[in-house]
Design an enzyme around this catalytic site. Structure first.
Site, PDB file in Angstrom:
ATOM      1  N   TYR A 141       0.818  -1.214   0.000  1.00  0.00           N
ATOM      2  CA  TYR A 141       0.000   0.000   0.000  1.00  0.00           C
ATOM      3  C   TYR A 141       0.859   1.275   0.000  1.00  0.00           C
ATOM      4  O   TYR A 141       0.398   2.325  -0.401  1.00  0.00           O
ATOM      5  CB  TYR A 141      -0.893   0.041   1.251  1.00  0.00           C
ATOM      6  N   LYS A 189       3.193 -15.405   2.350  1.00  0.00           N
ATOM      7  CA  LYS A 189       3.347 -16.110   1.069  1.00  0.00           C
ATOM      8  C   LYS A 189       4.836 -16.414   0.922  1.00  0.00           C
ATOM      9  O   LYS A 189       5.499 -15.991  -0.037  1.00  0.00           O
ATOM     10  CB  LYS A 189       2.800 -15.215  -0.059  1.00  0.00           C
ATOM     11  N   ASP A 221      -3.009 -18.277   0.661  1.00  0.00           N
ATOM     12  CA  ASP A 221      -4.064 -18.943  -0.115  1.00  0.00           C
ATOM     13  C   ASP A 221      -4.732 -20.046   0.724  1.00  0.00           C
ATOM     14  O   ASP A 221      -5.956 -20.175   0.755  1.00  0.00           O
ATOM     15  CB  ASP A 221      -3.518 -19.490  -1.454  1.00  0.00           C
ATOM     16  N   ASP A 245      -6.247  -6.993   4.534  1.00  0.00           N
ATOM     17  CA  ASP A 245      -7.411  -6.332   3.932  1.00  0.00           C
ATOM     18  C   ASP A 245      -8.341  -7.380   3.329  1.00  0.00           C
ATOM     19  O   ASP A 245      -9.547  -7.387   3.576  1.00  0.00           O
ATOM     20  CB  ASP A 245      -6.926  -5.351   2.855  1.00  0.00           C
ATOM     21  N   ASP A 249     -12.271  -8.940   4.917  1.00  0.00           N
ATOM     22  CA  ASP A 249     -13.567  -8.931   4.222  1.00  0.00           C
ATOM     23  C   ASP A 249     -14.110 -10.353   4.116  1.00  0.00           C
ATOM     24  O   ASP A 249     -15.300 -10.599   4.300  1.00  0.00           O
ATOM     25  CB  ASP A 249     -13.444  -8.351   2.797  1.00  0.00           C
TER      26      ASP A 249
HETATM   27  C1  IPM Z   1     -10.238  -1.152   4.575  1.00  0.00           C
HETATM   28  C2  IPM Z   1     -10.500  -0.542   3.227  1.00  0.00           C
HETATM   29  C3  IPM Z   1      -9.342   0.346   2.810  1.00  0.00           C
HETATM   30  C4  IPM Z   1      -8.106  -0.513   2.790  1.00  0.00           C
HETATM   31  C5  IPM Z   1      -9.531   1.086   1.474  1.00  0.00           C
HETATM   32  C6  IPM Z   1     -10.782   1.930   1.478  1.00  0.00           C
HETATM   33  C7  IPM Z   1      -8.328   1.915   1.127  1.00  0.00           C
HETATM   34  O1  IPM Z   1     -10.763  -1.518   2.274  1.00  0.00           O
HETATM   35  O2  IPM Z   1     -10.046  -0.403   5.546  1.00  0.00           O
HETATM   36  O3  IPM Z   1     -10.215  -2.373   4.673  1.00  0.00           O
HETATM   37  O4  IPM Z   1      -7.849  -1.201   1.790  1.00  0.00           O
HETATM   38  O5  IPM Z   1      -7.363  -0.507   3.769  1.00  0.00           O
HETATM   39 MN    MN Z   2     -10.861  -3.524   3.104  1.00  0.00          MN
END
Ligand code: IPM
Ligand code: MN
Length: 368
Positions: A141, A189, A221, A245, A249
């Site tokens: 990032y 990884k 993975d 990240d 999710d």
């Molecule tokens: C999160 C979000 C952010 C990230 C984006 C919006 C930049 O997805 O906080 O998980 O990738 O860190």
């Molecule tokens: Mn995210």
């Protein structure tokens, strides 16, 4: 207790759910005799529109002076075609870096009556309770260079870490595991990436300092697969920025909705920024139907981690549980035989619980 809280609602549903968190914190302050002051600043698309930058200096300065920061969400289609430096996400990455918020804690715990809402089988998700410790200020990032070259024929992003950046997040994760069930899964990884090889070496070096923690290494993975086939295998997961990240999710499906997941981002001084894991959800913004729970639970994490107010954090978490137990839920969730409500009503139910229960606690402990 007197605290200055900076609110960064951001974009989309960020603004709506921030109002909910503020209402909840106001109720907490009144019921428990604290003085919380709130100062609102712009970040993301809202800041681009107003100041021409996703992260104005005034916002950074205010956050540096605050006792804690609450953030809603950033981003939206309006700014999708902006050049990289004028994207709302830059504001979020910028404030994380400016405050050196290297440790992102994302607790994932299924609420019992939401288990049937998960697309995974109930027996698979049942009993899962894990914490993702995501490195937040390094890795791909932030690595340089990140650019297009040779007339757009070549593109490069850079995944770089210093030893010290890896060491501090690994320490944080070991400590978190000590405070939980004592199991740490380091995700990397290492069969391909040099950064992951070093990550793994550092975990191996550090484990002698934490003999009470059982450590395992898992490739990212394989971890992605295990997270949905056997989530209760995990206690604490530690991983680099982008892997964290993605995995967080994915882990949200265990709870039935991304709308339930809070997060805390901390620096070495313990100053924190608290935000839901979900984004700005432009498709439902302004409709009054967003789930405020992740934002409200983020406020609870703020009370716990930044202010040490465990009882107050706990009553918010109990309030969420109790409202769900009573069958109330927002549109992103399903509870069989339940009642669908909007953002404002969900918030009011949570606030009402806090006021009722804290008042009855006071009667019990203050007058008898
Ligand atoms: C999160 C979000 C952010 C990230 C984006 C919006 C930049 O997805 O906080 O998980 O990738 O860190
Ligand atoms: Mn995210």
């Amino acid at each position: 207790m007197k605290k200055r809280i900076v609110l960064l609602p951001g974009d989309g549903i960020g603004k709506e759910v921030m109002n909910s968190a503020k209402e909840v914190l106001t109720a907490i302050a009144e019921e428990y005799n604290h003085s919380f002051s709130f100062e609102t600043h712009e970040i993301g698309g809202a800041a681009i529109d107003q100041y021409g930058t996703p992260l104005p200096e005034t916002t950074v300065d205010a956050c540096k002076q605050a006792d804690a920061v609450l953030l809603g969400a950033v981003g939206g289609p309006k700014w999708d075609n902006n050049p990289s430096h004028l994207r709302p996400e830059r504001g979020l990455l910028g404030i994380r870096k400016a405050l050196d918020l290297y440790a992102n804690l994302r607790p994932i715990k299924g609420f019992k009556n939401l288990l049937p809402a998960s697309p995974l089988k109930e027996e698979v998700v049942s009993g899962s309770d894990l914490l993702i410790v995501r490195e937040l200020t390094g890795g791909i990032y932030f690595g340089s260079p990140s650019e297009r070259r040779e007339n757009g024929q070549v593109v490069v992003d850079t995944l770089s870490y210093t030893r010290q950046e890896i060491e501090r997040i690994i320490d944080k994760a070991f400590q978190a595991a000590q405070g939980r069930r004592g199991r740490l899964t380091s995700v990397d990884k290492a069969n391909v990436l040099e950064s992951s090889k070093m990550w793994r070496e550092i975990v191996e070096e550090k484990k002698a300092q934490y003999p009470d923690v059982a450590v395992e290494h898992l490739l990212v993975d394989a971890a992605a697969m295990k997270l949905i086939t056997n989530p209760s295998h995990f206690d604490v997961i530690v991983t680099e920025n982008m892997f964290g990240d993605i995995l967080s999710d994915e882990a949200s499906v265990l709870t039935g909705s991304l709308g339930m997941l809070p997060s805390a981002s901390l620096n070495e001084a313990g100053v924190g920024l608290y935000e839901p894991v979900h984004g700005s959800a432009p498709d439902i913004a302004g409709k009054g139907i967003a789930n405020p729970t992740a934002m409200i639970l983020s406020a609870a994490l703020m009370l716990r981690y930044s202010f040490g107010l465990e009882d107050e954090a706990k009553i918010i978490e109990d309030a969420v549980q109790s409202v769900l137990d009573a069958g109330y839920h927002t549109a992103d969730l399903r509870i069989a035989g339940g009642f669908q409500v909007g953002t404002a009503e969900m918030t009011k139910l949570i606030v009402d619980y806090i006021r009722t229960v804290s008042a009855s606690k006071c009667i019990a402990s203050c007058y008898f």
